[in-house]
Design a protein around this motif. Sequence first.
Motif, PDB file in Angstrom:
ATOM      1  N   LEU A  75       0.805  -1.220   0.000  1.00  0.00           N
ATOM      2  CA  LEU A  75       0.000   0.000   0.000  1.00  0.00           C
ATOM      3  C   LEU A  75       0.837   1.267   0.000  1.00  0.00           C
ATOM      4  O   LEU A  75       0.398   2.304  -0.481  1.00  0.00           O
ATOM      5  N   GLY A  77     -11.341   3.397  -3.217  1.00  0.00           N
ATOM      6  CA  GLY A  77     -10.513   2.480  -2.426  1.00  0.00           C
ATOM      7  C   GLY A  77      -9.079   2.972  -2.429  1.00  0.00           C
ATOM      8  O   GLY A  77      -8.162   2.267  -2.821  1.00  0.00           O
ATOM      9  N   TYR A  78      -8.874   4.219  -1.948  1.00  0.00           N
ATOM     10  CA  TYR A  78      -7.565   4.880  -2.112  1.00  0.00           C
ATOM     11  C   TYR A  78      -6.466   4.291  -1.232  1.00  0.00           C
ATOM     12  O   TYR A  78      -5.288   4.533  -1.453  1.00  0.00           O
ATOM     13  N   GLY A  79      -6.810   3.534  -0.181  1.00  0.00           N
ATOM     14  CA  GLY A  79      -5.778   2.903   0.651  1.00  0.00           C
ATOM     15  C   GLY A  79      -4.916   3.928   1.365  1.00  0.00           C
ATOM     16  O   GLY A  79      -5.412   4.786   2.103  1.00  0.00           O
ATOM     17  N   ASP A  81     -12.883   5.735   0.540  1.00  0.00           N
ATOM     18  CA  ASP A  81     -12.468   4.455   1.135  1.00  0.00           C
ATOM     19  C   ASP A  81     -13.316   4.230   2.384  1.00  0.00           C
ATOM     20  O   ASP A  81     -13.765   5.190   3.025  1.00  0.00           O
ATOM     21  N   GLN A  82     -13.506   2.975   2.722  1.00  0.00           N
ATOM     22  CA  GLN A  82     -14.245   2.669   3.947  1.00  0.00           C
ATOM     23  C   GLN A  82     -13.405   2.940   5.195  1.00  0.00           C
ATOM     24  O   GLN A  82     -13.943   3.075   6.287  1.00  0.00           O
ATOM     25  N   VAL A  88      -9.365  -3.081  -5.686  1.00  0.00           N
ATOM     26  CA  VAL A  88     -10.474  -2.953  -4.726  1.00  0.00           C
ATOM     27  C   VAL A  88     -11.796  -3.547  -5.228  1.00  0.00           C
ATOM     28  O   VAL A  88     -12.554  -4.107  -4.440  1.00  0.00           O
TER      29      VAL A  88
HETATM   30  C1  LIG Z   1      -5.697  -3.363  -1.631  1.00  0.00           C
HETATM   31  S1  LIG Z   1      -6.134  -1.822  -1.006  1.00  0.00           S
HETATM   32  C2  LIG Z   1      -5.866  -0.813  -2.452  1.00  0.00           C
HETATM   33  C3  LIG Z   1      -5.434   0.589  -2.110  1.00  0.00           C
HETATM   34  C4  LIG Z   1      -5.076   1.496  -3.282  1.00  0.00           C
HETATM   35  N1  LIG Z   1      -6.094   1.539  -4.299  1.00  0.00           N
HETATM   36  C5  LIG Z   1      -3.753   1.100  -3.880  1.00  0.00           C
HETATM   37  O1  LIG Z   1      -3.739   0.353  -4.849  1.00  0.00           O
HETATM   38  O2  LIG Z   1      -2.718   1.535  -3.355  1.00  0.00           O
HETATM   39  C6  LIG Z   1      -7.873  -1.927  -0.898  1.00  0.00           C
HETATM   40  C7  LIG Z   1      -8.525  -0.699  -0.280  1.00  0.00           C
HETATM   41  O3  LIG Z   1      -9.912  -0.776  -0.552  1.00  0.00           O
HETATM   42  C8  LIG Z   1     -10.635  -0.437   0.610  1.00  0.00           C
HETATM   43  N2  LIG Z   1     -11.924  -1.127   0.519  1.00  0.00           N
HETATM   44  C9  LIG Z   1     -12.163  -2.451   0.449  1.00  0.00           C
HETATM   45  N3  LIG Z   1     -13.473  -2.697   0.315  1.00  0.00           N
HETATM   46  C10 LIG Z   1     -14.086  -1.482   0.298  1.00  0.00           C
HETATM   47  C11 LIG Z   1     -15.436  -1.065   0.167  1.00  0.00           C
HETATM   48  N4  LIG Z   1     -16.408  -1.945   0.018  1.00  0.00           N
HETATM   49  N5  LIG Z   1     -15.713   0.254   0.188  1.00  0.00           N
HETATM   50  C12 LIG Z   1     -14.711   1.166   0.356  1.00  0.00           C
HETATM   51  N6  LIG Z   1     -13.409   0.835   0.463  1.00  0.00           N
HETATM   52  C13 LIG Z   1     -13.100  -0.472   0.437  1.00  0.00           C
HETATM   53  C14 LIG Z   1      -9.770  -0.883   1.763  1.00  0.00           C
HETATM   54  O4  LIG Z   1     -10.079  -0.163   2.932  1.00  0.00           O
HETATM   55  C15 LIG Z   1      -8.374  -0.603   1.228  1.00  0.00           C
HETATM   56  O5  LIG Z   1      -7.960   0.683   1.573  1.00  0.00           O
END
Ligand SMILES: C[S@@+](CC[C@H](N)C(=O)[O-])C[C@H]1O[C@@H](n2cnc3c(N)ncnc32)[C@H](O)[C@@H]1O
Length: 238
Positions: free
Chosen positions: A28, A55-57, A76-77, A121
């Motif tokens: 991440l 899903g910005y992480g 993001d959640q 995501v």
């Molecule tokens: C694998 S990380 C990817 C982060 C970023 N996009 C990156 O590639 O660096 C997945 C992210 O998606 C978010 N996430 C997963 N399910 C989600 C949902 N249903 N709604 C919002 N965010 C979600 C998680 O909290 C996490 O931050």
Amino acid sequence: MSVQHSKASLHAFYAEALRNGRSTGEKLCAPVPARFLALLASLPADTPRRALDLGYGAGAYTIALAEAGFTVVAVDQAPAEPLLHRLLARKDLAERVTVVESLIEKYAVQEDFGLLVAKDVLHYLSQQDVERLLTGAVRSSRSVNLHYLEIFTAISRTDAHDGQIHIEGEARYTPDTLGRALERIYDGWDVSVRWDDHTEQDTRSGRSYFEATRATVVASRRFPAPVGTAAMSGRETA
Ligand SMILES: C[S@@+](CC[C@H](N)C(=O)[O-])C[C@H]1O[C@@H](n2cnc3c(N)ncnc32)[C@H](O)[C@@H]1O
């Protein structure tokens, strides 16, 4: 044997990792790859400079987008604080970023974003939610738009005893079902898909605990969109 993890435990896992600045198997905290920056640099000049990062992480893509001059809505959640804290050191970027703490399933795309990014995501959502979300974004599109998606298909997650792990409600796309969904969603857009084998390994034991085929999707809408012509590039294997 197969074990199902709840959505709530998945969400708590990311919230905890992000709060503690801990990288996960998806790295991440890594900077965005050069090929994403090259894509930004190659966007048509009339692409609206407004982006949505789903899903910005840790915010790597959000920050890269803001650095490239986009105003960004980052969804993001997980709690917003870690990204807001990261942006404190970058006041020039902070004013361009709006952080939204929400489930993606509950976020309706109602604006004409020039660029939509959803990396690693969408596989966590149901197929129905992925289609509803992206179809909504396509319907809201009024100008030159580009969607950049990285989506895992054919996922195999295993525990230390080789049991399969699933996440409650996840899409479980195969390359074929995802390909067909993209054809439905992006009717009239130019779509290219690159397929890569992806493996994550335990650093100590070397055991592969996550294997998948990752689809990198670049869907672009020229303006005005040609009517009723879905142009799919077919499969390219990296
Ligand atoms: C694998 S990380 C990817 C982060 C970023 N996009 C990156 O590639 O660096 C997945 C992210 O998606 C978010 N996430 C997963 N399910 C989600 C949902 N249903 N709604 C919002 N965010 C979600 C998680 O909290 C996490 O931050």
